[in-house]
Design a protein around this motif. Structure first.
Motif, PDB file in Angstrom:
ATOM      1  N   ILE A 153      33.827  43.676  33.854  1.00 45.51           N
ATOM      2  CA  ILE A 153      33.629  42.822  34.950  1.00 45.51           C
ATOM      3  C   ILE A 153      32.135  42.557  34.983  1.00 45.51           C
ATOM      4  CG2 ILE A 153      33.679  42.600  37.436  1.00 45.51           C
ATOM      5  CD1 ILE A 153      36.064  44.298  37.209  1.00 45.51           C
ATOM      6  N   CYS A 183      31.095  39.347  41.602  1.00 45.31           N
ATOM      7  CA  CYS A 183      32.451  40.014  41.837  1.00 45.31           C
ATOM      8  C   CYS A 183      32.342  39.749  43.693  1.00 45.31           C
ATOM      9  CB  CYS A 183      32.589  41.294  41.788  1.00 45.31           C
ATOM     10  SG  CYS A 183      33.916  42.125  42.605  1.00 45.31           S
ATOM     11  N   THR A 184      33.279  39.315  44.266  1.00 45.04           N
ATOM     12  CA  THR A 184      33.234  38.910  45.640  1.00 45.04           C
ATOM     13  C   THR A 184      33.846  40.276  46.277  1.00 45.04           C
ATOM     14  OG1 THR A 184      35.506  37.790  45.597  1.00 45.04           O
ATOM     15  CG2 THR A 184      33.625  36.515  44.947  1.00 45.04           C
ATOM     16  N   GLY A 185      34.637  41.083  45.613  1.00 47.18           N
ATOM     17  CA  GLY A 185      35.252  42.081  46.400  1.00 47.18           C
ATOM     18  C   GLY A 185      36.505  41.991  47.109  1.00 47.18           C
ATOM     19  N   ASP A 186      37.132  40.612  46.744  1.00 49.43           N
ATOM     20  CA  ASP A 186      38.421  40.647  47.288  1.00 49.43           C
ATOM     21  C   ASP A 186      39.527  41.501  46.764  1.00 49.43           C
ATOM     22  OD1 ASP A 186      39.821  39.008  45.094  1.00 49.43           O
ATOM     23  OD2 ASP A 186      37.828  38.246  45.120  1.00 49.43           O
ATOM     24  N   GLY A 187      39.534  41.698  45.817  1.00 53.29           N
ATOM     25  CA  GLY A 187      40.325  42.780  45.568  1.00 53.29           C
ATOM     26  C   GLY A 187      41.793  42.269  44.692  1.00 53.29           C
ATOM     27  N   LEU A 188      41.595  41.044  44.384  1.00 51.31           N
ATOM     28  CA  LEU A 188      42.862  40.556  43.565  1.00 51.31           C
ATOM     29  C   LEU A 188      43.047  41.070  42.448  1.00 51.31           C
ATOM     30  CD1 LEU A 188      42.481  36.425  44.165  1.00 51.31           C
ATOM     31  CD2 LEU A 188      44.094  38.019  45.262  1.00 51.31           C
ATOM     32  N   CYS A 189      41.986  41.445  41.539  1.00 49.80           N
ATOM     33  CA  CYS A 189      42.447  42.197  40.517  1.00 49.80           C
ATOM     34  C   CYS A 189      43.066  43.418  40.626  1.00 49.80           C
ATOM     35  CB  CYS A 189      41.036  42.340  39.514  1.00 49.80           C
ATOM     36  SG  CYS A 189      39.744  43.200  40.740  1.00 49.80           S
ATOM     37  N   LEU A 203      38.677  49.124  43.394  1.00 51.33           N
ATOM     38  CA  LEU A 203      37.394  48.721  44.193  1.00 51.33           C
ATOM     39  C   LEU A 203      36.678  50.242  44.288  1.00 51.33           C
ATOM     40  CD1 LEU A 203      38.793  46.108  46.611  1.00 51.33           C
ATOM     41  CD2 LEU A 203      37.219  45.679  44.814  1.00 51.33           C
ATOM     42  N   ALA A 228      34.586  45.527  42.153  1.00 54.43           N
ATOM     43  CA  ALA A 228      35.570  46.025  41.354  1.00 54.43           C
ATOM     44  C   ALA A 228      35.047  46.576  40.385  1.00 54.43           C
ATOM     45  CB  ALA A 228      36.467  44.689  41.118  1.00 54.43           C
ATOM     46  N   CYS A 237      40.938  35.328  39.542  1.00 53.35           N
ATOM     47  CA  CYS A 237      39.501  36.006  39.725  1.00 53.35           C
ATOM     48  C   CYS A 237      38.732  34.912  40.504  1.00 53.35           C
ATOM     49  CB  CYS A 237      38.826  36.738  38.827  1.00 53.35           C
ATOM     50  SG  CYS A 237      37.115  37.306  39.256  1.00 53.35           S
ATOM     51  N   PRO A 238      38.285  34.808  41.803  1.00 57.34           N
ATOM     52  CA  PRO A 238      37.308  33.732  42.303  1.00 57.34           C
ATOM     53  C   PRO A 238      36.052  33.838  41.952  1.00 57.34           C
ATOM     54  CG  PRO A 238      38.149  35.549  43.924  1.00 57.34           C
ATOM     55  CD  PRO A 238      38.753  35.695  42.806  1.00 57.34           C
ATOM     56  N   GLY A 239      35.483  35.088  41.408  1.00 56.24           N
ATOM     57  CA  GLY A 239      34.233  35.077  41.049  1.00 56.24           C
ATOM     58  C   GLY A 239      33.994  34.790  39.648  1.00 56.24           C
ATOM     59  N   CYS A 277      34.685  36.540  37.096  1.00 53.74           N
ATOM     60  CA  CYS A 277      33.871  37.414  36.358  1.00 53.74           C
ATOM     61  C   CYS A 277      34.639  38.711  35.616  1.00 53.74           C
ATOM     62  CB  CYS A 277      32.785  38.191  37.403  1.00 53.74           C
ATOM     63  SG  CYS A 277      33.958  38.606  39.085  1.00 53.74           S
ATOM     64  N   ILE A 278      35.764  38.444  35.432  1.00 59.14           N
ATOM     65  CA  ILE A 278      36.513  39.257  34.547  1.00 59.14           C
ATOM     66  C   ILE A 278      36.558  38.652  33.136  1.00 59.14           C
ATOM     67  CG2 ILE A 278      38.763  40.466  34.068  1.00 59.14           C
ATOM     68  CD1 ILE A 278      39.348  40.131  37.074  1.00 59.14           C
TER      69      ILE A 278
END
Ligand code: SF4
Length: 80
Positions: free
Chosen positions: A7, A12-18, A28, A34, A70-72, A74-75
């Protein structure tokens, strides 16, 4: 197919979807960002080779879906 995943924490936005997709690989931390893990070992060294984790057998699809959602964006998944 042995995949590895990392990552880019800067994005990372930290939303936790991953984590929702695959808690066996993503988590997280207290900083709200994340990270990936190899079992109990958290790869919390962003940008370094230590930031790379192996994807367990059978979790490849979940990790790919996490990267797609992943909205960022970044994965990053790598295959040998
Ligand atoms: S899905 Fe992407 S942006 Fe969201 S917490 Fe996971 S790595 Fe960060």
């Amino acid at each position: 197919m042995a995949l590895t995943v990392w990552i880019d924490q800067d994005l990372c936005t930290g939303d936790g979807l991953c984590v929702d997709h695959c808690p066996e690989v993503f988590l997280l931390l207290e900083d709200g960002i994340a990270y990936v893990r190899d079992g109990d070992v958290v790869r919390n060294d962003p940008g370094m080779s230590d930031g790379l984790a192996s994807v367990p057998d059978g979790r490849e699809r979940d990790v790919v879906h996490a990267a797609e959602d992943c909205p960022g964006e970044c994965i990053f998944i790598e295959s040998p």
